[in-house]
Design a protein around this motif. Structure first.
Motif, short mmCIF file in Angstrom:
data_model
loop_
_atom_site.label_atom_id
_atom_site.label_comp_id
_atom_site.label_asym_id
_atom_site.label_seq_id
_atom_site.Cartn_x
_atom_site.Cartn_y
_atom_site.Cartn_z
N ARG A 152 34.72 35.55 32.75
CA ARG A 152 34.85 34.19 32.19
C ARG A 152 34.76 33.14 33.29
NH1 ARG A 152 40.43 34.90 29.42
NH2 ARG A 152 40.34 32.61 29.31
N ALA A 153 35.37 33.44 34.43
CA ALA A 153 35.31 32.50 35.54
C ALA A 153 33.89 32.33 36.05
CB ALA A 153 36.22 32.98 36.68
N LEU A 154 33.14 33.41 36.13
CA LEU A 154 31.75 33.31 36.57
C LEU A 154 30.91 32.48 35.60
CD1 LEU A 154 30.89 36.90 37.88
CD2 LEU A 154 30.91 34.78 39.20
N ALA A 155 31.22 32.60 34.33
CA ALA A 155 30.47 31.83 33.33
C ALA A 155 30.76 30.34 33.41
CB ALA A 155 30.79 32.35 31.93
N GLU A 156 31.87 29.96 34.06
CA GLU A 156 32.27 28.55 34.13
C GLU A 156 31.68 27.83 35.34
OE1 GLU A 156 36.70 28.32 32.23
OE2 GLU A 156 36.56 29.28 34.18
N ARG A 157 31.01 28.54 36.23
CA ARG A 157 30.61 27.90 37.48
C ARG A 157 29.28 28.47 37.97
NH1 ARG A 157 35.03 29.22 41.73
NH2 ARG A 157 33.45 28.61 43.24
N ARG A 158 28.75 27.82 38.98
CA ARG A 158 27.52 28.29 39.63
C ARG A 158 27.87 28.82 41.02
NH1 ARG A 158 22.47 24.32 39.75
NH2 ARG A 158 22.62 24.86 37.52
N MET A 159 27.44 30.01 41.32
CA MET A 159 27.68 30.63 42.62
C MET A 159 26.46 30.41 43.52
SD MET A 159 30.75 31.89 42.53
CE MET A 159 30.91 33.16 43.78
N PRO A 160 26.63 30.44 44.84
CA PRO A 160 25.53 30.15 45.76
C PRO A 160 24.52 31.29 45.91
CG PRO A 160 27.50 30.69 46.98
CD PRO A 160 27.91 30.62 45.55
N ALA A 161 24.78 32.42 45.28
CA ALA A 161 23.86 33.56 45.33
C ALA A 161 24.04 34.36 44.05
CB ALA A 161 24.16 34.44 46.55
N PRO A 162 23.04 35.13 43.65
CA PRO A 162 23.21 35.99 42.47
C PRO A 162 24.47 36.83 42.60
CG PRO A 162 20.92 36.05 43.23
CD PRO A 162 21.70 35.27 44.27
N THR A 163 25.27 36.84 41.53
CA THR A 163 26.59 37.48 41.58
C THR A 163 26.73 38.46 40.44
OG1 THR A 163 27.53 35.47 42.56
CG2 THR A 163 29.07 37.07 41.63
N ARG A 164 27.23 39.65 40.76
CA ARG A 164 27.44 40.66 39.72
C ARG A 164 28.79 41.34 39.91
NH1 ARG A 164 25.03 46.08 41.64
NH2 ARG A 164 24.29 45.65 43.76
N ILE A 165 29.29 41.88 38.80
CA ILE A 165 30.55 42.62 38.80
C ILE A 165 30.23 44.10 38.65
CG2 ILE A 165 32.73 43.01 37.62
CD1 ILE A 165 32.62 40.12 36.66
N VAL A 166 30.81 44.92 39.51
CA VAL A 166 30.63 46.37 39.45
C VAL A 166 31.99 47.01 39.20
CG1 VAL A 166 29.94 48.43 40.73
CG2 VAL A 166 28.62 46.32 40.97
N THR A 167 32.05 47.92 38.25
CA THR A 167 33.29 48.57 37.88
C THR A 167 33.39 49.94 38.53
OG1 THR A 167 33.29 47.42 35.77
CG2 THR A 167 34.73 49.33 35.96
N MET A 168 34.55 50.20 39.14
CA MET A 168 34.80 51.46 39.82
C MET A 168 35.89 52.25 39.09
SD MET A 168 32.93 51.68 42.64
CE MET A 168 31.57 50.89 41.79
N PRO A 169 35.89 53.58 39.21
CA PRO A 169 36.99 54.36 38.65
C PRO A 169 38.31 53.97 39.29
CG PRO A 169 35.17 55.79 39.30
CD PRO A 169 34.86 54.44 39.86
N HIS A 170 39.37 53.91 38.49
CA HIS A 170 40.67 53.51 39.02
C HIS A 170 41.34 54.72 39.65
CE1 HIS A 170 44.90 51.66 38.43
NE2 HIS A 170 44.34 51.19 39.52
N ARG A 171 40.91 55.06 40.87
CA ARG A 171 41.47 56.16 41.64
C ARG A 171 41.91 55.65 42.99
NH1 ARG A 171 38.19 61.06 42.87
NH2 ARG A 171 40.27 61.83 43.43
N PHE A 172 42.81 56.38 43.61
CA PHE A 172 43.35 55.95 44.90
C PHE A 172 42.25 55.74 45.93
CE2 PHE A 172 45.51 56.34 48.95
CZ PHE A 172 46.70 55.68 48.75
N ILE A 173 41.38 56.73 46.10
CA ILE A 173 40.36 56.63 47.15
C ILE A 173 39.19 55.73 46.77
CG2 ILE A 173 40.91 58.88 48.15
CD1 ILE A 173 38.43 59.97 46.71
N SER A 174 39.06 55.37 45.49
CA SER A 174 37.96 54.48 45.10
C SER A 174 38.16 53.07 45.62
CB SER A 174 37.82 54.46 43.57
OG SER A 174 37.49 55.74 43.09
N GLY A 175 39.39 52.74 46.02
CA GLY A 175 39.65 51.43 46.58
C GLY A 175 39.28 51.32 48.05
#
Length: 510
Positions: A152-175
């Protein structure tokens, strides 16, 4: 909750309450808004001017900005390394925000994602403009917390470069940073098999500036306040504030924005948290400190290191009274062993050894030799892993031996301390109740020992030659080997449950 706590009560379901011990920086506006949309964000924080690459590096140096993901690496040096790598290779750059927050006890980045997403985006935008980055990538966990708010925040504004969200598994080492980069590149999100810097080889092989969500948010605050304004709170060596995830025995678990230099006990008091035998500082890869050290400590890297602790990712977990410290440590070491990527010897073999040795000390079966076994197992993995996971796990276990020396003696001399396990240290929901588990039909087992040869990471033979293994879920990366051991058991004594019912088994037949 004590009267010194400043509660920011406009809470968001699913995330902890937010408290403040000092001036509002990252949490500014939380007392007025549940979530700061772009209009509220600009009203609270004001305008922000872009920075050149030299101005960005100079600002980060002047405020001593360190990464808030745990390692505490200087942000200015990260930026400089990306610049030098890009110039040397004539390559484009990428900015990555790590908001995956894989550790179960950490909530600060989720609070920023759900309540102040534009601060994160501001910081990423500052860095991307200065680097003239070709892309911005935002990494979030698949736990459903914060991703929608960020979109929602990305939809409200313009970023200076192409921006994407990537989803990772919620695991200890994935962070871990390398795991996030691999996930963004379409690979399995586990740490790379060899250590490499994102500034040299990051997203799509490009020089990549990688830091966590709080770090970028701190940058956004500093860009508005300037070095002098930013340093108006905190200490000379560590100006500003820090976000803390306070849990464990706390009656009021919370994310606390604290000015650097605030006494640790003041933070614990505002969350109504009793110290008990010790406090885990920095999370599951952190260090334990005892009650006396907690009384002396302040919220700063320098102070905590002076008493044997660490700030790490800002996680504070007091044990409180009435729970067995070694049993709590056992739970977490088994969890950490199971969270291994299973790609190098120290993780595959070493971490289960650490977990087994800690469990032997906790249940009294290993006697005085358990302490030596823990030290030997921890020493065998330190500095030898493909990532920091073995080092962090060893640090956690060894620190417990020092801090809980009296409890260690009680377990050696009396087979235990007489206290129950209250499960104070947080593990993912269902971690102790789900997942496949090994079990033995002792009426059938003849001690052939074949299972220990097939899956040595999980099964060891006891002094009588019978299988011994932790009463915890089988890690996903070991399930195929565990099933092979079950299928090849000559006596058909070994079984693998589906995790719906915890098997009732003994450690050994004799």
């Amino acid at each position: 909750m004590t009267s010194s706590a400043v509660a920011l009560s406009t809470a968001v379901p699913g995330v902890p309450a937010v408290l403040r011990a000092g001036p509002a920086r990252l949490t500014a506006g939380f007392d007025q808004y549940r979530r700061l949309d772009l209009r509220a964000h600009q009203s609270v924080h004001g305008p922000m001017r872009p920075l050149s690459i030299d101005e960005l590096i100079q600002l980060a140096e002047q405020i001593h900005l360190l990464g808030r993901g745990g390692a505490g690496f200087p942000f200015a040096r990260k930026v400089q390394a990306v610049v030098e790598s890009a110039r040397r290779r004539l390559a484009e750059t990428v900015v990555v925000v790590n908001a995956t927050e894989g550790e179960p006890a950490s909530w600060k980045d989720k609070v920023l994602l759900t309540r102040a997403p534009h601060l994160i985006l501001d910081g990423a935008a500052i860095a991307a403009r200065a680097l003239q980055a070709s892309e911005i990538v935002l990494g979030v966990a698949d736990d459903g917390i914060g991703g929608e708010s960020l979109m929602r925040a990305l939809a409200e504004r313009r970023m200076p470069a192409p921006t994407r969200i990537v989803t990772m598994p919620h695991r200890f080492i994935s962070g871990e940073g390398g795991a996030l980069v691999r996930g963004i590149n379409g690979e399995i999100p586990i740490p790379p098999g060899r250590k490499q810097r994102a500034s040299d080889n990051g997203v799509n092989g490009l020089p990549t500036l990688l830091s966590n969500a709080e770090t970028y948010s701190q940058l956004a605050v500093a860009a508005r306040l300037g070095p002098r304004g930013y340093g108006a709170t905190g200490t000379d060596r560590e100006p500003g504030t820090v976000l803390l995830s306070v849990g464990g025995s706390a009656k009021y678990p919370a994310v606390v924005e604290a000015a650097v230099g605030v006494p640790l006990m003041a933070v614990l008091d505002m969350c109504d948290a009793e110290v008990g035998p010790g406090v885990l500082m920095g999370g599951f890869h952190g260090k334990w400190i005892g009650p006396e050290a907690a009384e002396r400590a302040e919220i700063s890297r320098t102070s905590l290191e002076s008493v044997g602790g660490t700030l790490g990712a800002g996680i504070i977990l007091p044990l409180g009274p009435g729970t067995c410290p070694l049993a709590e440590v056992t739970r977490v070491t088994h969890y950490l062993a199971g969270q291994s990527a299973g790609q190098c010897g120290p993780c595959r073999l070493g971490l289960p050894d650490v977990a087994r040795a800690v469990a032997s000390l906790a249940d009294g079966s290993g006697g005085s030799g358990s302490v030596d076994a823990i030290r030997a197992a921890a020493g065998a993995v330190r500095g030898r892993g493909a990532c920091s996971h073995p080092d962090g796990t060893a640090r956690f276990a060894l620190s417990a031996l020092e801090t809980f020396a009296d409890d260690v003696s009680a377990h050696i001399l009396h087979d235990g301390c007489g206290l129950p396990t209250k499960n104070v240290l947080p593990l993912p929901a269902g971690e102790a109740a789900t997942g496949s588990r090994l079990a033995v039909d002792w009426a059938r087992c003849d001690g052939h020992g074949l299972c220990a040869h097939i899956v040595p990471e999980l099964i060891r033979l006891d002094g009588n030659g019978y299988p011994s293994f932790p009463d915890t879920p089988v890690p996903a990366w070991l399930e195929s080997e565990a099933r092979k051991a079950v299928n090849m058991c000559p006596a058909l004594a070994l079984r693998l449950s589906d995790g719906t019912k915890k098997p009732n088994r003994k450690k050994s037949r004799r």
